[in-house]
Motif scaffolding. Structure first.
Motif, PDB file in Angstrom:
ATOM      1  N   GLN A  76       0.743  -1.098  -0.171  1.00  0.00           N
ATOM      2  CA  GLN A  76      -0.011  -0.030  -0.016  1.00  0.00           C
ATOM      3  C   GLN A  76       0.989   1.371   0.071  1.00  0.00           C
ATOM      4  O   GLN A  76       0.283   2.326  -0.459  1.00  0.00           O
ATOM      5  N   ALA A  77       2.149   1.172   0.612  1.00  0.00           N
ATOM      6  CA  ALA A  77       3.009   2.394   0.481  1.00  0.00           C
ATOM      7  C   ALA A  77       3.371   2.738  -0.599  1.00  0.00           C
ATOM      8  O   ALA A  77       3.777   3.811  -1.028  1.00  0.00           O
ATOM      9  N   ARG A  78       3.491   1.655  -1.753  1.00  0.00           N
ATOM     10  CA  ARG A  78       3.832   1.905  -3.116  1.00  0.00           C
ATOM     11  C   ARG A  78       2.877   2.182  -4.121  1.00  0.00           C
ATOM     12  O   ARG A  78       3.037   2.846  -5.238  1.00  0.00           O
ATOM     13  N   PHE A  79       1.590   1.614  -3.646  1.00  0.00           N
ATOM     14  CA  PHE A  79       0.624   1.591  -4.727  1.00  0.00           C
ATOM     15  C   PHE A  79      -0.448   2.467  -4.019  1.00  0.00           C
ATOM     16  O   PHE A  79      -1.528   1.648  -3.286  1.00  0.00           O
ATOM     17  N   PRO A  80      -0.741   3.809  -4.324  1.00  0.00           N
ATOM     18  CA  PRO A  80      -1.751   4.612  -3.779  1.00  0.00           C
ATOM     19  C   PRO A  80      -3.168   4.156  -4.018  1.00  0.00           C
ATOM     20  O   PRO A  80      -4.369   4.349  -3.579  1.00  0.00           O
ATOM     21  N   TRP A  81      -3.371   3.345  -5.125  1.00  0.00           N
ATOM     22  CA  TRP A  81      -4.747   3.035  -5.704  1.00  0.00           C
ATOM     23  C   TRP A  81      -5.143   1.530  -4.726  1.00  0.00           C
ATOM     24  O   TRP A  81      -6.378   0.948  -4.909  1.00  0.00           O
ATOM     25  N   LEU A  82      -4.247   1.002  -3.853  1.00  0.00           N
ATOM     26  CA  LEU A  82      -4.567  -0.229  -3.368  1.00  0.00           C
ATOM     27  C   LEU A  82      -5.363   0.092  -1.948  1.00  0.00           C
ATOM     28  O   LEU A  82      -5.116   0.950  -1.073  1.00  0.00           O
ATOM     29  N   THR A  83      -6.313  -0.812  -1.934  1.00  0.00           N
ATOM     30  CA  THR A  83      -6.882  -0.904  -0.550  1.00  0.00           C
ATOM     31  C   THR A  83      -6.964  -2.496   0.198  1.00  0.00           C
ATOM     32  O   THR A  83      -7.119  -3.438  -0.932  1.00  0.00           O
ATOM     33  N   LEU A  84      -6.981  -2.769   1.280  1.00  0.00           N
ATOM     34  CA  LEU A  84      -7.067  -4.044   1.835  1.00  0.00           C
ATOM     35  C   LEU A  84      -8.158  -3.896   2.790  1.00  0.00           C
ATOM     36  O   LEU A  84      -8.399  -3.158   3.617  1.00  0.00           O
ATOM     37  N   LEU A  85      -8.804  -4.840   2.282  1.00  0.00           N
ATOM     38  CA  LEU A  85     -10.175  -5.517   3.243  1.00  0.00           C
ATOM     39  C   LEU A  85      -9.888  -6.948   3.845  1.00  0.00           C
ATOM     40  O   LEU A  85      -9.870  -7.792   3.275  1.00  0.00           O
ATOM     41  N   ASP A  86      -9.405  -6.850   5.146  1.00  0.00           N
ATOM     42  CA  ASP A  86      -9.000  -7.982   6.159  1.00  0.00           C
ATOM     43  C   ASP A  86      -9.912  -8.613   6.749  1.00  0.00           C
ATOM     44  O   ASP A  86     -10.497  -7.981   7.683  1.00  0.00           O
ATOM     45  N   LEU A  87     -10.422  -9.735   6.064  1.00  0.00           N
ATOM     46  CA  LEU A  87     -11.532 -10.486   6.861  1.00  0.00           C
ATOM     47  C   LEU A  87     -11.018 -11.587   7.881  1.00  0.00           C
ATOM     48  O   LEU A  87     -10.110 -12.225   7.577  1.00  0.00           O
ATOM     49  N   GLU A  88     -11.482 -11.669   9.057  1.00  0.00           N
ATOM     50  CA  GLU A  88     -10.780 -12.469   9.947  1.00  0.00           C
ATOM     51  C   GLU A  88     -11.158 -13.944   9.720  1.00  0.00           C
ATOM     52  O   GLU A  88     -10.240 -14.587   9.925  1.00  0.00           O
ATOM     53  N   GLN A  89     -12.358 -14.305   9.229  1.00  0.00           N
ATOM     54  CA  GLN A  89     -12.542 -15.612   9.303  1.00  0.00           C
ATOM     55  C   GLN A  89     -12.623 -16.154   7.544  1.00  0.00           C
ATOM     56  O   GLN A  89     -13.354 -15.210   6.749  1.00  0.00           O
ATOM     57  N   ASN A  90     -12.125 -17.339   7.338  1.00  0.00           N
ATOM     58  CA  ASN A  90     -12.300 -17.747   5.914  1.00  0.00           C
ATOM     59  C   ASN A  90     -13.723 -17.982   5.610  1.00  0.00           C
ATOM     60  O   ASN A  90     -14.024 -18.928   6.459  1.00  0.00           O
TER      61      ASN A  90
END
Length: 377
Positions: A76-90
């Motif tokens: 994310q530090a290199r790619f400003p277009w990038l967002t992470l959605l971190d789901l806890e459970q698969n």
């Protein structure tokens, strides 16, 4: 079927893509589960696209147990277009994509697998094809090619399946106004149409069931033959068979969830009826042709005999036609078809001995209602 396919491909004269006066913003959804080994390459391939409009990329980490989320956060530090959605459970790919689309800020949504690499013109090409196709188009499938074809004999053979078989089928179906699978590995969709049909369904073959929902709603699904994405094909027989089981089961799920599509008066319905033959053909091949071949080796030509040999030149001719069409596209894109003769002969002569029995296992999975799993991780 082979004759129909050959004649259709020879008549296919689709309009060429054109540069657009302006390009729409895009939202890309990447569902990732334990993809630490490949997610970085996927993001790098997106970065070299130079897409001429706003690009939003959402990686949905579906409860990975490796370093997938850590790698994306660092990127994310290199790619400003990038967002992470971190789901806890698969919770599966369909759930991940449905959560991701809630964050989409553009009307066009592209899905990409987390273990893939986009050709540098892939996004521009698929957007141009989508916007220049008939106005009722709501999804366009990109072209999937094998990235790891040099790894072993199995991947060498799959290279030809993707390059010839799968590509030719999508191209032909698109000619008749209804590609039957806008695969989750690389396709573009209209966000409002996705929401209208309820998003990705919770099932094994979420992409084919979603595509049939769009077709049932009256929309067209196309194919962009020169929007290329390279993916890692299964490297072991176990994973390959599991993958093809899942694909076959997905087709059964689509019939069960959308039976009324069989009475919809449109060209694409023809291919859905065509798919009704596949389970019977796969069963006949597995239970009839394979034993017949063994009997023929001992001089008993009760099932397989001299007439069967007529199928071989037909298979080679159809393969050559597909090769000539796809190689022209490769040449236009500055790509080169790799000389993979061993994989080609195995694909033409022996690939069905793996493919058809694996498909039969997939049909049995759905009939017996076995536990639904992704099967590749």
């Amino acid at each position: 079927m082979n004759s129909f396919a050959a004649l259709s491909l020879m008549m296919d004269k689709r309009p060429t893509r054109q540069i657009l006066p302006s390009y729409p913003g895009l939202t890309m959804l990447i569902a990732a589960y334990n993809e630490a080994a490949s997610i970085e390459d996927t993001l790098v391939s997106i970065n070299i696209q130079n897409y001429p409009a706003d690009l939003q990329v959402i990686v949905i980490n579906d409860g990975s147990k490796d370093e997938t989320a850590v790698i994306v956060r660092q990127a994310q530090a290199r790619f400003p277009w990038l967002t992470l959605l971190d789901l806890e459970q698969n919770a599966g790919k369909a759930h991940a994509l449905n959560e991701g689309i809630k964050l989409a800020k553009h009307d066009l949504v592209i899905t990409v697998d987390a273990d893939s690499y986009l050709h540098q013109s892939a996004l521009v090409n698929i957007v141009e094809r989508y916007l220049l196709d008939p106005p009722n188009t709501r999804a366009v499938a990109g072209k999937i090619l094998v990235r790891n074809s040099r790894e072993n004999l199995l991947t060498k053979t799959q290279e030809w399946d993707y390059f010839l078989g799968i590509s030719a089928t999508k191209r032909m179906q698109s000619l008749y106004q209804g590609t039957l699978v806008a695969q989750g590995a690389f396709s573009i969709y209209d966000r409002n149409a996705l929401i209208e049909v309820g998003g990705w369904p919770e099932c094994v073959g979420e992409d084919i069931v979603l595509t049939w929902a769009l077709l049932k709603a009256g929309y067209r699904v196309g194919h962009c033959e020169d929007a290329c994405l390279f993916t890692n094909a299964p490297t072991t027989l176990r994973v390959f068979i599991k993958q093809r089981q899942r694909w076959a089961r997905g087709m059964m799920e689509a019939f069960i969830k959308h039976p009324s599509i069989l009475i919809k008066p449109r060209l694409s319905t023809f291919f859905i009826y065509w798919n009704l033959f596949f389970p019977w053909l796969d069963v006949a091949f597995t239970l009839g042709f394979l034993p017949g071949l063994i009997l023929a080796c001992f001089g008993y030509y009760w099932i397989v005999g001299a007439m069967t040999l007529i199928l071989l030149p037909m298979a080679f001719l159809l393969g050559f036609l597909n090769y000539s069409i796809e190689s022209r596209m490769f040449k236009d894109m500055g790509l080169k078809v790799r000389k993979n003769f061993t994989g080609f002969f195995i694909y033409v002569l022996a690939y069905s001995f793996l493919l058809q029995p694996a498909s039969v296992l997939g049909y049995m999975d759905e009939i017996l209602r076995t536990r639904k799993t992704w099967g590749t991780k």
